[in-house]
Design a protein around this motif. Structure first.
Motif, mmCIF file in Angstrom:
data_model
loop_
_atom_site.group_PDB
_atom_site.id
_atom_site.type_symbol
_atom_site.label_atom_id
_atom_site.label_comp_id
_atom_site.label_asym_id
_atom_site.label_seq_id
_atom_site.Cartn_x
_atom_site.Cartn_y
_atom_site.Cartn_z
ATOM 1 N N ILE A 172 0.826 -1.204 0.000
ATOM 2 C CA ILE A 172 0.000 0.000 0.000
ATOM 3 C C ILE A 172 0.859 1.253 0.000
ATOM 4 C CG2 ILE A 172 -1.648 1.343 1.360
ATOM 5 C CD1 ILE A 172 -2.934 -1.024 -0.029
ATOM 6 N N VAL A 173 1.905 1.273 0.823
ATOM 7 C CA VAL A 173 2.791 2.438 0.897
ATOM 8 C C VAL A 173 3.475 2.678 -0.450
ATOM 9 C CG1 VAL A 173 4.920 3.325 1.946
ATOM 10 C CG2 VAL A 173 3.147 2.320 3.383
ATOM 11 N N GLN A 174 3.890 1.606 -1.106
ATOM 12 C CA GLN A 174 4.529 1.759 -2.420
ATOM 13 C C GLN A 174 3.563 2.342 -3.441
ATOM 14 O OE1 GLN A 174 5.968 -2.217 -3.169
ATOM 15 N NE2 GLN A 174 7.868 -1.898 -2.034
ATOM 16 N N ILE A 175 2.296 1.913 -3.381
ATOM 17 C CA ILE A 175 1.290 2.459 -4.289
ATOM 18 C C ILE A 175 1.095 3.948 -4.032
ATOM 19 C CG2 ILE A 175 -1.177 2.434 -4.866
ATOM 20 C CD1 ILE A 175 -1.132 -0.594 -4.349
ATOM 21 N N LEU A 176 0.999 4.330 -2.771
ATOM 22 C CA LEU A 176 0.799 5.736 -2.420
ATOM 23 C C LEU A 176 2.003 6.583 -2.820
ATOM 24 C CD1 LEU A 176 -0.799 5.338 1.137
ATOM 25 C CD2 LEU A 176 -1.964 5.881 -1.019
ATOM 26 N N GLN A 177 3.200 6.057 -2.608
ATOM 27 C CA GLN A 177 4.407 6.823 -2.942
ATOM 28 C C GLN A 177 4.603 6.986 -4.433
ATOM 29 O OE1 GLN A 177 7.403 6.076 0.841
ATOM 30 N NE2 GLN A 177 7.456 4.614 -0.848
ATOM 31 N N SER A 178 4.090 6.037 -5.202
ATOM 32 C CA SER A 178 4.256 6.120 -6.655
ATOM 33 C C SER A 178 3.195 6.990 -7.318
ATOM 34 C CB SER A 178 4.215 4.713 -7.265
ATOM 35 O OG SER A 178 2.938 4.114 -7.065
ATOM 36 N N LYS B 66 -3.995 13.256 4.446
ATOM 37 C CA LYS B 66 -5.116 12.373 4.771
ATOM 38 C C LYS B 66 -4.701 10.919 4.967
ATOM 39 C CE LYS B 66 -8.511 15.158 2.233
ATOM 40 N NZ LYS B 66 -9.519 15.147 1.139
ATOM 41 N N VAL B 67 -3.490 10.593 4.591
ATOM 42 C CA VAL B 67 -3.038 9.201 4.684
ATOM 43 C C VAL B 67 -2.987 8.756 6.150
ATOM 44 C CG1 VAL B 67 -1.045 7.672 4.353
ATOM 45 C CG2 VAL B 67 -1.762 9.216 2.514
ATOM 46 N N ASN B 68 -3.486 7.551 6.409
ATOM 47 C CA ASN B 68 -3.512 7.007 7.769
ATOM 48 C C ASN B 68 -3.130 5.529 7.726
ATOM 49 O OD1 ASN B 68 -3.988 6.260 10.399
ATOM 50 N ND2 ASN B 68 -5.992 7.235 10.548
ATOM 51 N N ILE B 69 -1.844 5.258 7.713
ATOM 52 C CA ILE B 69 -1.356 3.886 7.638
ATOM 53 C C ILE B 69 -1.674 3.124 8.919
ATOM 54 C CG2 ILE B 69 0.681 2.422 7.357
ATOM 55 C CD1 ILE B 69 -0.217 3.874 4.826
ATOM 56 N N ASP B 70 -1.717 3.819 10.051
ATOM 57 C CA ASP B 70 -2.008 3.132 11.307
ATOM 58 C C ASP B 70 -3.425 2.559 11.311
ATOM 59 O OD1 ASP B 70 -1.055 2.458 14.053
ATOM 60 O OD2 ASP B 70 -2.837 3.617 14.608
ATOM 61 N N ALA B 71 -4.372 3.249 10.656
ATOM 62 C CA ALA B 71 -5.740 2.713 10.571
ATOM 63 C C ALA B 71 -5.731 1.375 9.842
ATOM 64 C CB ALA B 71 -6.648 3.706 9.861
ATOM 65 N N HIS C 2 -8.550 -1.691 1.692
ATOM 66 C CA HIS C 2 -7.285 -1.436 2.376
ATOM 67 C C HIS C 2 -6.633 -0.165 1.833
ATOM 68 C CE1 HIS C 2 -6.820 -5.967 3.546
ATOM 69 N NE2 HIS C 2 -7.732 -5.336 4.245
ATOM 70 N N LEU C 3 -6.637 -0.020 0.532
ATOM 71 C CA LEU C 3 -6.043 1.182 -0.057
ATOM 72 C C LEU C 3 -6.834 2.427 0.331
ATOM 73 C CD1 LEU C 3 -3.990 2.542 -1.876
ATOM 74 C CD2 LEU C 3 -5.419 1.970 -3.850
ATOM 75 N N MET C 4 -8.163 2.349 0.265
ATOM 76 C CA MET C 4 -9.002 3.489 0.627
ATOM 77 C C MET C 4 -8.829 3.841 2.107
ATOM 78 S SD MET C 4 -12.451 2.447 -1.470
ATOM 79 C CE MET C 4 -13.379 3.882 -0.915
ATOM 80 N N MET C 5 -8.701 2.822 2.950
ATOM 81 C CA MET C 5 -8.506 3.056 4.376
ATOM 82 C C MET C 5 -7.202 3.797 4.630
ATOM 83 S SD MET C 5 -8.628 0.143 7.344
ATOM 84 C CE MET C 5 -10.067 -0.554 6.531
ATOM 85 N N ALA C 6 -6.130 3.351 3.966
ATOM 86 C CA ALA C 6 -4.835 4.006 4.130
ATOM 87 C C ALA C 6 -4.860 5.444 3.619
ATOM 88 C CB ALA C 6 -3.758 3.208 3.395
ATOM 89 N N MET C 7 -5.700 5.717 2.631
ATOM 90 C CA MET C 7 -5.814 7.065 2.070
ATOM 91 C C MET C 7 -6.763 7.946 2.868
ATOM 92 S SD MET C 7 -5.989 6.005 -1.984
ATOM 93 C CE MET C 7 -6.127 7.707 -2.555
ATOM 94 N N ASP D 203 -13.720 4.003 6.155
ATOM 95 C CA ASP D 203 -13.644 3.403 7.494
ATOM 96 C C ASP D 203 -14.333 2.047 7.430
ATOM 97 O OD1 ASP D 203 -13.689 2.644 10.101
ATOM 98 O OD2 ASP D 203 -14.723 4.409 10.862
ATOM 99 N N MET D 204 -13.558 0.985 7.539
ATOM 100 C CA MET D 204 -14.094 -0.365 7.398
ATOM 101 C C MET D 204 -15.186 -0.668 8.407
ATOM 102 S SD MET D 204 -13.701 -3.206 5.665
ATOM 103 C CE MET D 204 -14.189 -4.926 5.808
#
Length: 232
Positions: free
Chosen positions: A98-104, A112-117, A218-223, A227-228
């Motif tokens: 997910i982090v690689q997708i966001l960074q690219s 707005k990114v929330n990797i901890d969620a 998962h991607l939407m949650m990280a962004m 909220d699942m």
């Protein structure tokens, strides 16, 4: 040669003889043809490996006739495959992806990114998958599953099972959840598309994995876009 075991000496001698024979066949245009060329190359490579110092010799002819030890074979395989690709842990690998997708993506809004969620949700998934107790019983035209747990597992059950019922509704399943003091009761009714025999075979986790919503969620949650566990 006194440093080498007699079996090793015999093995080297046999390889040298085979190599000489293959070279002779190739140079004389013998019947070996292309196959002879390939075999000669292979023998030359094996000979080179055998002559790479005393450390290579100590493996010798093993108990089962194999050349060298397992360490050398594994080393050659590692060299052939290159850089390792496995992250070593599933949740770690999911977050890494997910982090690689966001960074690219240059359009990522890092405010707005929330990797901890996402991490907390993956912990929930782990608790429900590996630690929750699921007692299943047949009912009229369906199954009823009592999902229970304690502590962190209990919290994960409360979040994940009712949320998944919403997803089941979206893909056409007839399901409902009911809160229990120590978990959740999940009820799924059979249908033409989901007969009772299939529901019984799927059980709790087979039902929980239905649908392809987890990966995009998962991607939407990280962004910070999803909220699942929110009521819908």
């Amino acid at each position: 040669m006194s440093k080498f075991p007699w079996k090793t000496t015999l093995a080297v001698s046999a390889l040298l003889a085979a190599t000489a024979y293959a070279v002779a066949q190739i140079s004389s245009g013998g019947p070996m043809g292309m196959h002879g060329q390939m075999q000669g190359d292979m023998m030359s490579q094996m000979h080179s490996q055998m002559m790479q110092g005393q450390s290579g010799m100590h493996g010798g002819m093993g108990m089962h006739g194999g050349m060298g030890g397992h360490g050398g074979m594994h080393g050659q395989q590692s060299a052939a495959t290159g850089t390792p690709t496995m992250p070593g842990q599933d949740a770690f690998g999911t977050i890494q992806e997910i982090v690689q997708i966001l960074q690219s993506d240059p359009k990522t809004d890092w405010s707005k990114v929330n990797i901890d969620a996402l991490r907390q949700h993956l912990i929930d998934m782990n608790e429900v998958t590996l630690h929750a107790a699921a007692a299943q019983r047949m009912i009229d035209n369906g199954i009823e599953i009592t999902v229970t747990g304690e502590g962190r597992t209990f919290e994960a059950i409360k979040r994940m099972v009712p949320a998944h019922v919403n997803e089941l509704h979206e893909i056409g399943w007839s399901a409902k959840s009911e809160d229990l003091p120590n978990g959740v009761k999940l009820t799924v009714l059979a249908s033409e598309a989901q007969p009772l025999t299939k529901l019984k075979a799927l059980g709790f986790m087979g039902i929980m994995v239905q649908g392809g919503h987890h990966q995009p969620h998962h991607l939407m949650m990280a962004m910070g876009q999803f909220d699942m566990h929110r009521p819908r």
